[in-house]
Design a protein around this motif. Structure first.
Motif, PDB file in Angstrom:
ATOM      1  N   ARG A   1       0.859  -1.181   0.000  1.00 40.25           N
ATOM      2  CA  ARG A   1       0.000   0.000   0.000  1.00 40.25           C
ATOM      3  C   ARG A   1       0.899   1.237   0.000  1.00 40.25           C
ATOM      4  NH1 ARG A   1      -2.060  -1.472   6.050  1.00 40.25           N
ATOM      5  NH2 ARG A   1      -0.140  -0.937   7.165  1.00 40.25           N
ATOM      6  N   ARG A   2       0.343   2.348  -0.433  1.00 40.08           N
ATOM      7  CA  ARG A   2       1.098   3.581  -0.452  1.00 40.08           C
ATOM      8  C   ARG A   2       1.304   4.095   0.972  1.00 40.08           C
ATOM      9  NH1 ARG A   2       4.186   4.250  -4.859  1.00 40.08           N
ATOM     10  NH2 ARG A   2       2.991   4.397  -6.787  1.00 40.08           N
ATOM     11  N   PRO A   3       2.456   4.721   1.241  1.00 38.57           N
ATOM     12  CA  PRO A   3       2.712   5.244   2.589  1.00 38.57           C
ATOM     13  C   PRO A   3       1.795   6.412   2.938  1.00 38.57           C
ATOM     14  CG  PRO A   3       4.751   5.049   1.320  1.00 38.57           C
ATOM     15  CD  PRO A   3       3.619   4.881   0.366  1.00 38.57           C
ATOM     16  N   GLY A   4       1.709   6.660   4.240  1.00 37.60           N
ATOM     17  CA  GLY A   4       0.988   7.836   4.702  1.00 37.60           C
ATOM     18  C   GLY A   4      -0.416   7.527   5.158  1.00 37.60           C
ATOM     19  N   GLN A   5      -1.187   8.557   5.289  1.00 39.44           N
ATOM     20  CA  GLN A   5      -2.550   8.432   5.762  1.00 39.44           C
ATOM     21  C   GLN A   5      -3.405   7.670   4.761  1.00 39.44           C
ATOM     22  OE1 GLN A   5      -3.492   9.474   8.828  1.00 39.44           O
ATOM     23  NE2 GLN A   5      -1.324   9.985   9.108  1.00 39.44           N
TER      24      GLN A   5
ATOM     25  N   ARG B   1       8.734   1.504  13.555  1.00 41.94           N
ATOM     26  CA  ARG B   1       9.984   1.938  12.946  1.00 41.94           C
ATOM     27  C   ARG B   1       9.892   2.068  11.427  1.00 41.94           C
ATOM     28  NH1 ARG B   1      13.595  -2.463  16.349  1.00 41.94           N
ATOM     29  NH2 ARG B   1      13.053  -1.692  18.443  1.00 41.94           N
ATOM     30  N   GLY B   2       8.980   1.283  10.818  1.00 41.31           N
ATOM     31  CA  GLY B   2       8.901   1.275   9.369  1.00 41.31           C
ATOM     32  C   GLY B   2       8.176   2.468   8.777  1.00 41.31           C
ATOM     33  N   ARG B   3       7.120   2.930   9.402  1.00 40.95           N
ATOM     34  CA  ARG B   3       6.324   4.002   8.795  1.00 40.95           C
ATOM     35  C   ARG B   3       7.101   5.302   8.633  1.00 40.95           C
ATOM     36  NH1 ARG B   3       0.842   2.188  11.884  1.00 40.95           N
ATOM     37  NH2 ARG B   3       0.220   0.609  10.354  1.00 40.95           N
ATOM     38  N   PRO B   4       7.898   5.756   9.611  1.00 40.84           N
ATOM     39  CA  PRO B   4       8.692   6.966   9.366  1.00 40.84           C
ATOM     40  C   PRO B   4       9.678   6.801   8.214  1.00 40.84           C
ATOM     41  CG  PRO B   4       8.585   6.485  11.717  1.00 40.84           C
ATOM     42  CD  PRO B   4       8.018   5.292  11.008  1.00 40.84           C
TER      43      PRO B   4
ATOM     44  N   GLY C   1      12.540 -11.136   9.714  1.00 43.73           N
ATOM     45  CA  GLY C   1      13.596 -10.424  10.421  1.00 43.73           C
ATOM     46  C   GLY C   1      13.074  -9.210  11.155  1.00 43.73           C
ATOM     47  N   ASP C   2      11.996  -9.412  11.934  1.00 44.16           N
ATOM     48  CA  ASP C   2      11.358  -8.282  12.620  1.00 44.16           C
ATOM     49  C   ASP C   2      12.327  -7.519  13.517  1.00 44.16           C
ATOM     50  OD1 ASP C   2       9.053  -9.279  11.457  1.00 44.16           O
ATOM     51  OD2 ASP C   2       8.494 -10.445  13.216  1.00 44.16           O
ATOM     52  N   ARG C   3      13.314  -8.215  14.084  1.00 42.32           N
ATOM     53  CA  ARG C   3      14.242  -7.555  15.002  1.00 42.32           C
ATOM     54  C   ARG C   3      15.136  -6.553  14.289  1.00 42.32           C
ATOM     55  NH1 ARG C   3      15.984 -12.576  13.785  1.00 42.32           N
ATOM     56  NH2 ARG C   3      18.187 -13.002  13.362  1.00 42.32           N
ATOM     57  N   PHE C   4      15.132  -6.582  12.956  1.00 43.81           N
ATOM     58  CA  PHE C   4      15.949  -5.645  12.184  1.00 43.81           C
ATOM     59  C   PHE C   4      15.155  -4.451  11.666  1.00 43.81           C
ATOM     60  CE2 PHE C   4      17.935  -9.905  11.133  1.00 43.81           C
ATOM     61  CZ  PHE C   4      18.918  -9.801  12.097  1.00 43.81           C
ATOM     62  N   ALA C   5      13.919  -4.280  12.160  1.00 42.61           N
ATOM     63  CA  ALA C   5      13.099  -3.145  11.707  1.00 42.61           C
ATOM     64  C   ALA C   5      13.860  -1.829  11.922  1.00 42.61           C
ATOM     65  CB  ALA C   5      11.780  -3.130  12.469  1.00 42.61           C
ATOM     66  N   ALA C   6      13.717  -0.922  10.973  1.00 44.48           N
ATOM     67  CA  ALA C   6      12.902  -1.007   9.769  1.00 44.48           C
ATOM     68  C   ALA C   6      13.654  -1.776   8.675  1.00 44.48           C
ATOM     69  CB  ALA C   6      12.549   0.380   9.257  1.00 44.48           C
ATOM     70  N   SER C   7      12.921  -2.706   8.035  1.00 49.56           N
ATOM     71  CA  SER C   7      13.476  -3.491   6.935  1.00 49.56           C
ATOM     72  C   SER C   7      12.982  -2.940   5.608  1.00 49.56           C
ATOM     73  CB  SER C   7      13.069  -4.961   7.059  1.00 49.56           C
ATOM     74  OG  SER C   7      13.774  -5.600   8.094  1.00 49.56           O
ATOM     75  N   VAL C   8      13.887  -2.844   4.646  1.00 50.58           N
ATOM     76  CA  VAL C   8      13.570  -2.316   3.321  1.00 50.58           C
ATOM     77  C   VAL C   8      14.032  -3.324   2.270  1.00 50.58           C
ATOM     78  CG1 VAL C   8      13.960  -0.446   1.660  1.00 50.58           C
ATOM     79  CG2 VAL C   8      13.835   0.064   4.122  1.00 50.58           C
ATOM     80  N   LEU C   9      13.158  -3.620   1.317  1.00 46.35           N
ATOM     81  CA  LEU C   9      13.475  -4.498   0.193  1.00 46.35           C
ATOM     82  C   LEU C   9      13.513  -3.657  -1.075  1.00 46.35           C
ATOM     83  CD1 LEU C   9      13.739  -7.329  -1.202  1.00 46.35           C
ATOM     84  CD2 LEU C   9      11.227  -7.383  -1.246  1.00 46.35           C
ATOM     85  N   THR C  10      14.626  -3.708  -1.803  1.00 46.12           N
ATOM     86  CA  THR C  10      14.733  -2.986  -3.067  1.00 46.12           C
ATOM     87  C   THR C  10      14.586  -3.976  -4.210  1.00 46.12           C
ATOM     88  OG1 THR C  10      17.159  -3.147  -3.130  1.00 46.12           O
ATOM     89  CG2 THR C  10      16.217  -1.231  -2.038  1.00 46.12           C
ATOM     90  N   LEU C  11      13.716  -3.641  -5.131  1.00 47.36           N
ATOM     91  CA  LEU C  11      13.429  -4.519  -6.269  1.00 47.36           C
ATOM     92  C   LEU C  11      13.677  -3.773  -7.571  1.00 47.36           C
ATOM     93  CD1 LEU C  11      10.078  -6.072  -4.954  1.00 47.36           C
ATOM     94  CD2 LEU C  11      12.332  -7.153  -4.988  1.00 47.36           C
TER      95      LEU C  11
ATOM     96  N   TYR D   1      17.618  -4.547   3.335  1.00 45.75           N
ATOM     97  CA  TYR D   1      18.329  -3.759   4.342  1.00 45.75           C
ATOM     98  C   TYR D   1      17.613  -3.840   5.682  1.00 45.75           C
ATOM     99  CZ  TYR D   1      20.684  -1.698   0.302  1.00 45.75           C
ATOM    100  OH  TYR D   1      21.416  -1.512  -0.840  1.00 45.75           O
ATOM    101  N   GLY D   2      18.384  -3.645   6.753  1.00 47.44           N
ATOM    102  CA  GLY D   2      17.808  -3.680   8.091  1.00 47.44           C
ATOM    103  C   GLY D   2      18.315  -2.537   8.953  1.00 47.44           C
ATOM    104  N   ARG D   3      17.551  -2.274  10.023  1.00 43.14           N
ATOM    105  CA  ARG D   3      17.852  -1.179  10.950  1.00 43.14           C
ATOM    106  C   ARG D   3      17.995   0.148  10.212  1.00 43.14           C
ATOM    107  NH1 ARG D   3      21.818  -5.176  13.830  1.00 43.14           N
ATOM    108  NH2 ARG D   3      20.370  -6.270  15.194  1.00 43.14           N
ATOM    109  N   VAL D   4      17.128   0.318   9.217  1.00 40.90           N
ATOM    110  CA  VAL D   4      17.117   1.550   8.440  1.00 40.90           C
ATOM    111  C   VAL D   4      16.379   2.619   9.236  1.00 40.90           C
ATOM    112  CG1 VAL D   4      16.424   2.646   6.276  1.00 40.90           C
ATOM    113  CG2 VAL D   4      17.153   0.239   6.293  1.00 40.90           C
ATOM    114  N   ASP D   5      16.920   3.815   9.222  1.00 46.05           N
ATOM    115  CA  ASP D   5      16.325   4.965   9.892  1.00 46.05           C
ATOM    116  C   ASP D   5      15.904   5.981   8.842  1.00 46.05           C
ATOM    117  OD1 ASP D   5      16.881   7.841  11.368  1.00 46.05           O
ATOM    118  OD2 ASP D   5      16.088   6.334  12.735  1.00 46.05           O
ATOM    119  N   ALA D   6      15.009   6.880   9.222  1.00 45.08           N
ATOM    120  CA  ALA D   6      14.566   7.904   8.279  1.00 45.08           C
ATOM    121  C   ALA D   6      15.733   8.739   7.768  1.00 45.08           C
ATOM    122  CB  ALA D   6      13.511   8.800   8.926  1.00 45.08           C
TER     123      ALA D   6
END
Length: 289
Positions: free
Chosen positions: A53-57, A122-125, A146-156, A162-167
């Protein structure tokens, strides 16, 4: 985090604005029959199913859904996309016609809070920070693992996870992905490879400062004949200065992990998750012929 990307070479992404319920493939407004049909389609494609889904509200539901078929196999990476009416999601996902190739990249951020609350917290920001830079490319997604590595990002379509990504990492991550580069310090691994190859790849990148997404292609992996915890992984397409005319042999050891950790944010007890330790990194010449 090294060697923890869930191995898969293909993805089926289905837009469902939410809310998402529990489960690895979550309960949603799609309902159990459509969800099961999507599972069967993903299985037939040897793909893993994610809701996106698209981010945000929450936005007004226009009744249109976007679907993606993604291949991450090296040398054959591609993203196919189509749209359909919300009521036709199951049929559209299974139909081999009607797809078009999409250029560029997708960035998926796990925000599946009903699976593990830290992914949403951690993922939404991170999703919002990425979307501010690349609004057409960024989606929230259901459980990546890998929930313990939130925020997790998958690049396709490369499959780099990636894990433990911050804004604050958003600018670097968007720029690196667009330029065909990897951020080794945040990398968990490339999902199209086995976990031992992922670990060897990232260890080599960290040691040598390699960030080209096309570099360090695994060509062989085997257990040591005397110590089953040891693995030897050969990586081709290495920098010439590191392995002139040959491959890099990366030796890693699978351990129980030296530090106990909560494997999910909702876990009640710490455990020792497996880890891959670097033992040796050696340039090897390929045999003649």
């Amino acid at each position: 985090m090294l060697g923890t990307a869930s191995p898969t070479r293909a993805w089926l992404l289905v837009e469902e604005p939410g809310p998402w319920g529990a489960g690895g493939v979550p309960e949603s407004r799609l309902g159990p029959e459509v969800t099961e049909s999507l599972r069967r389609t993903a299985s037939a494609l040897s793909a893993r199913l994610l809701l996106v889904r698209r981010p945000g509200q929450a936005r007004e539901d226009d009744g249109v859904r976007t679907l993606f078929r993604v291949t991450c196999t090296r040398g054959r990476e591609r993203v196919l996309v189509r749209t359909c009416a919300a009521a036709d999601v199951a049929a559209a996902a299974a139909d081999d016609d009607g797809w078009t190739e999409r250029p560029g990249n997708l960035l998926l951020v796990c925000t599946h809070g009903r699976k593990d609350w830290c992914c949403a917290l951690r993922g939404r920001p991170v999703a919002q920070a990425l979307a501010a830079l690349a609004p057409d490319d960024v989606w929230e997604c259901s459980h990546l693992g890998g929930d313990r590595f939130a925020a997790s990002v998958l690049t396709l379509p490369t499959g780099w996870t990636y894990g433990r990504v911050d804004a604050t990492d958003a600018v670097d991550l968007v720029a690196a992905t667009a330029a065909g580069r990897v951020l080794p310090a945040l990398a968990r691994g490339r999902c199209s490879e086995a976990m031992v190859a992922q670990a060897a790849d990232v260890h080599a990148r960290l040691a040598l400062g390699v960030d080209d997404v096309a570099a360090l292609r695994p060509v062989a992996a085997r257990r040591d004949g005397e110590d089953e915890a040891l693995w030897h992984v050969d990586l081709a397409d290495a920098p010439a200065s590191a392995a002139p005319g040959g491959v890099l042999r990366v030796t890693v050891r699978r351990t129980a992990g030296s530090e106990a950790a909560l494997l999910t944010c909702g876990a009640a007890q710490e455990q020792h998750p497996p880890a891959w330790d670097l033992v040796a990194l050696v340039a090897r010449q390929l045999p003649a012929g």
